[in-house]
Design a protein around this motif. Structure first.
Motif, mmCIF file in Angstrom:
data_model
loop_
_atom_site.group_PDB
_atom_site.id
_atom_site.type_symbol
_atom_site.label_atom_id
_atom_site.label_comp_id
_atom_site.label_asym_id
_atom_site.label_seq_id
_atom_site.Cartn_x
_atom_site.Cartn_y
_atom_site.Cartn_z
ATOM 1 N N THR A 183 9.122 -7.326 3.836
ATOM 2 C CA THR A 183 7.447 -7.288 3.561
ATOM 3 C C THR A 183 7.575 -6.026 3.036
ATOM 4 O OG1 THR A 183 6.542 -7.776 5.158
ATOM 5 C CG2 THR A 183 6.566 -9.160 3.720
ATOM 6 N N ASN A 184 6.302 -4.979 2.559
ATOM 7 C CA ASN A 184 5.896 -3.403 2.666
ATOM 8 C C ASN A 184 4.427 -4.251 3.605
ATOM 9 O OD1 ASN A 184 4.534 -1.406 2.451
ATOM 10 N ND2 ASN A 184 5.699 -0.642 0.550
ATOM 11 N N THR A 185 4.496 -3.521 5.050
ATOM 12 C CA THR A 185 4.344 -3.169 6.046
ATOM 13 C C THR A 185 2.400 -3.097 6.375
ATOM 14 O OG1 THR A 185 5.642 -4.373 7.762
ATOM 15 C CG2 THR A 185 3.475 -3.188 8.699
ATOM 16 N N ALA A 186 2.816 -1.792 5.294
ATOM 17 C CA ALA A 186 2.160 -0.857 5.305
ATOM 18 C C ALA A 186 0.516 -1.057 3.853
ATOM 19 C CB ALA A 186 2.068 0.959 4.412
ATOM 20 N N HIS A 187 1.580 -1.729 3.391
ATOM 21 C CA HIS A 187 0.586 -2.561 1.943
ATOM 22 C C HIS A 187 0.245 -3.465 2.727
ATOM 23 C CE1 HIS A 187 -0.192 -5.218 -2.089
ATOM 24 N NE2 HIS A 187 -0.637 -4.522 -2.328
ATOM 25 N N LEU A 188 0.847 -4.627 3.338
ATOM 26 C CA LEU A 188 0.040 -6.029 3.556
ATOM 27 C C LEU A 188 -0.582 -5.717 4.797
ATOM 28 C CD1 LEU A 188 1.250 -8.804 3.530
ATOM 29 C CD2 LEU A 188 2.548 -8.898 5.616
ATOM 30 N N LEU A 189 -0.830 -4.715 5.575
ATOM 31 C CA LEU A 189 -1.717 -4.500 6.256
ATOM 32 C C LEU A 189 -3.134 -4.144 5.517
ATOM 33 C CD1 LEU A 189 0.645 -2.784 10.262
ATOM 34 C CD2 LEU A 189 -1.550 -5.267 9.430
ATOM 35 N N GLU A 190 -2.910 -3.184 4.718
ATOM 36 C CA GLU A 190 -3.874 -2.584 4.390
ATOM 37 C C GLU A 190 -4.789 -4.061 3.088
ATOM 38 O OE1 GLU A 190 -4.876 0.718 1.309
ATOM 39 O OE2 GLU A 190 -2.583 0.148 1.293
ATOM 40 N N ARG A 191 -4.312 -4.989 2.764
ATOM 41 C CA ARG A 191 -3.952 -5.982 2.176
ATOM 42 C C ARG A 191 -5.293 -7.045 3.140
ATOM 43 N NH1 ARG A 191 -6.051 -6.227 -1.158
ATOM 44 N NH2 ARG A 191 -5.305 -8.576 -2.232
ATOM 45 N N PHE A 192 -4.704 -7.263 4.217
ATOM 46 C CA PHE A 192 -5.237 -7.823 4.892
ATOM 47 C C PHE A 192 -6.529 -7.492 5.602
ATOM 48 C CE2 PHE A 192 -1.769 -10.755 4.692
ATOM 49 C CZ PHE A 192 -2.451 -12.108 5.260
ATOM 50 N N ALA A 193 -6.464 -5.587 6.057
ATOM 51 C CA ALA A 193 -7.149 -5.393 6.096
ATOM 52 C C ALA A 193 -8.851 -5.153 5.321
ATOM 53 C CB ALA A 193 -7.205 -3.447 6.307
ATOM 54 N N ASP B 94 -9.961 1.048 14.042
ATOM 55 C CA ASP B 94 -8.960 1.742 14.349
ATOM 56 C C ASP B 94 -7.116 1.660 14.722
ATOM 57 O OD1 ASP B 94 -10.446 4.050 14.153
ATOM 58 O OD2 ASP B 94 -10.659 4.212 16.368
ATOM 59 N N HIS B 95 -6.877 0.068 15.449
ATOM 60 C CA HIS B 95 -6.278 -0.533 15.542
ATOM 61 C C HIS B 95 -4.670 -0.408 15.014
ATOM 62 C CE1 HIS B 95 -4.182 -3.721 18.037
ATOM 63 N NE2 HIS B 95 -3.386 -2.564 18.313
ATOM 64 N N VAL B 96 -5.514 -1.090 13.690
ATOM 65 C CA VAL B 96 -4.851 -1.131 12.448
ATOM 66 C C VAL B 96 -4.046 0.748 12.000
ATOM 67 C CG1 VAL B 96 -4.222 -1.677 9.883
ATOM 68 C CG2 VAL B 96 -5.137 -2.708 11.435
ATOM 69 N N GLU B 97 -5.372 1.310 12.071
ATOM 70 C CA GLU B 97 -4.193 2.548 10.952
ATOM 71 C C GLU B 97 -4.260 3.779 12.356
ATOM 72 O OE1 GLU B 97 -4.438 5.848 8.857
ATOM 73 O OE2 GLU B 97 -5.450 3.437 8.383
ATOM 74 N N ILE C 106 -15.246 -2.326 25.329
ATOM 75 C CA ILE C 106 -14.523 -2.396 25.915
ATOM 76 C C ILE C 106 -12.826 -2.331 25.898
ATOM 77 C CG2 ILE C 106 -13.009 -3.080 27.975
ATOM 78 C CD1 ILE C 106 -15.702 -2.884 29.874
ATOM 79 N N TYR C 107 -13.288 -3.447 24.726
ATOM 80 C CA TYR C 107 -11.276 -3.998 23.861
ATOM 81 C C TYR C 107 -11.199 -2.348 22.690
ATOM 82 C CZ TYR C 107 -8.841 -6.971 21.526
ATOM 83 O OH TYR C 107 -7.243 -7.541 20.817
ATOM 84 N N ALA C 108 -11.878 -1.879 21.975
ATOM 85 C CA ALA C 108 -11.563 -0.943 21.337
ATOM 86 C C ALA C 108 -11.668 0.554 22.000
ATOM 87 C CB ALA C 108 -13.116 -0.579 20.445
ATOM 88 N N LYS C 109 -11.770 0.331 22.912
ATOM 89 C CA LYS C 109 -11.379 1.566 24.114
ATOM 90 C C LYS C 109 -9.901 1.497 24.292
ATOM 91 C CE LYS C 109 -11.347 5.269 27.034
ATOM 92 N NZ LYS C 109 -11.889 6.843 26.430
ATOM 93 N N PHE C 110 -9.695 0.635 24.772
ATOM 94 C CA PHE C 110 -8.212 0.403 25.312
ATOM 95 C C PHE C 110 -7.278 0.297 24.550
ATOM 96 C CE2 PHE C 110 -10.659 -0.473 28.995
ATOM 97 C CZ PHE C 110 -9.478 0.162 30.445
ATOM 98 N N THR C 111 -7.663 -0.594 23.232
ATOM 99 C CA THR C 111 -6.777 -0.791 21.754
ATOM 100 C C THR C 111 -7.018 0.347 21.351
ATOM 101 O OG1 THR C 111 -8.695 -1.562 20.848
ATOM 102 C CG2 THR C 111 -6.476 -2.940 21.963
#
Length: 363
Positions: free
Chosen positions: A183-193, A240-243, A356-361
């Motif tokens: 798969t095209n990982t960048a496109h796939l993540l963008e689609r789910f995002a 932010d995690h995905v990006e 906190i979860y966002a801070k660490f990830t």
């Protein structure tokens, strides 16, 4: 890997499915005697899975073989008609709308399978093999699900979901083919995002619609603000995690992203429903505590599994990080079970956890 951009038609396609998910989430708001009865959980899951799989099936086709050609646009537009039929059939009184729901689902999946058979004539080597495998094997599940029209009562649901299960596991059994045409990982993540972002928007709008703070009602205003901060915290953690932390150049069959997002999207729907239920005070205190923390735990588990292998190695979380997250959730849960706190306090706890979860990830 060649850059692949999300088209406007794909985004339009997402809107229809987001509406279907929002309709399905409403099932979790059916409260009787202070609890959500198990039948509504079952209906939520049974309605959610075919929606997710219909969207995922077409998204995976576009990811590997999609081009912004006229004939592929027509296929997607035809699918959207079937999405509308399926969405209009979603109801807690599922038996009454079973036939149109089945027509909608079968129509979506059949068009996706046809697209694979058409495109395999234009491809060669590994890509042709993948398109041929998926285009032929998907018909097994489609035919099994179609046979449910000849049955009544629980048997037809058993036949329907037997076909859906076969459909879902086809890519797993065909992994040895799929890895040859990753798969095209960048496109796939963008689609789910993209779908996830629209669901966040639905959550904000529907939450504010229910809250509707009246003039001078400071409790409602405060609950609205904290709920908004909670949703923004989840958004921040996910996007932010995905990006920033995910290596989009990794080539794989994409199945962790694909199947893991079923639980991410379901948990987001459950969290959105829990916010509304906490404000409406229609459920027993102990029930809402279990429901809220189970929803967050599902989200934490799903996001941890989905993104771990795609994170840059230097950014991968350690076991003690997950211990910290689980410890915070457990501490809040135990505290809330020992001491009955206002629902607004539970909302504050969830907000603090996601901060906190966002801070660490993400940093």
């Amino acid at each position: 890997m060649e850059e692949k951009k999300v088209t406007w038609l794909e985004l339009f396609y997402d809107l229809l499915f987001a509406a279907a998910v929002a309709t399905t989430t409403q099932v979790l708001l059916h409260v009787e005697k202070g609890v959500i009865h198990p039948e509504y959980y079952i209906k939520f899951v049974l309605m959610f899975i075919p929606i997710w799989w219909s969207w995922t099936g077409q998204t995976m086709f576009v990811n590997r073989f999609g081009q912004d050609f006229l004939h592929q646009r027509i296929y997607m537009i035809l699918q959207m008609l079937f999405v509308l039929i399926m969405t209009s059939s979603l109801s807690v009184h599922f038996d009454q709308y079973y036939r149109p729901f089945l027509i909608g689902y079968i129509g979506i999946r059949a068009i996706t399978a046809i697209q694979y058979l058409v495109v395999q004539k234009l491809e060669d080597k590994n890509r042709k093999e993948v398109a041929q495998f998926l285009g032929t094997r998907f018909w097994i599940g489609i035919i099994i699900s179609s046979l449910s029209i000849f049955f009544d009562s629980w048997i037809r649901y058993a036949v329907l979901y037997a076909g859906i299960i076969v459909d879902i596991i086809v890519p797993i059994f065909g992994r040895k083919y799929l890895v040859k045409a990753p798969t095209n990982t960048a496109h796939l993540l963008e689609r789910f995002a993209s779908l996830t972002l629209i669901l966040f928007g639905e959550s904000v709008v529907s939450t504010l619609f229910i809250l509707q703070p009246q003039k001078g009602d400071w409790h409602t205003i405060a609950f609205s603000l904290i709920s908004f901060i909670l949703i923004i915290s989840i958004w921040w953690q996910y996007f932010d995690h995905v990006e920033k932390k995910v290596n989009k150049s990794i080539q794989s069959a994409g199945q962790t992203i694909l199947y893991g997002h079923l639980f991410i999207l379901m948990s987001l729907s459950m969290i959105a429903a829990s916010i509304k239920l906490m404000f409406l005070h229609e459920v027993h205190y102990s029930f809402i505590v279990y429901f809220v923390f189970s929803s967050v735990l599902l989200y934490l588990t799903a996001t941890s599994i989905v993104f771990h292998q795609y994170r840059y190695e230097q950014h991968r979380l350690k076991i003690h990080h997950y211990g910290l997250f689980l410890g915070i959730l457990a501490a809040f849960f135990i505290l809330d079970m020992i001491v009955m706190v206002p629902n607004i306090v539970i909302t504050c706890e969830l907000t603090l956890f996601f901060v906190i979860y966002a801070k660490f990830t993400t940093t």
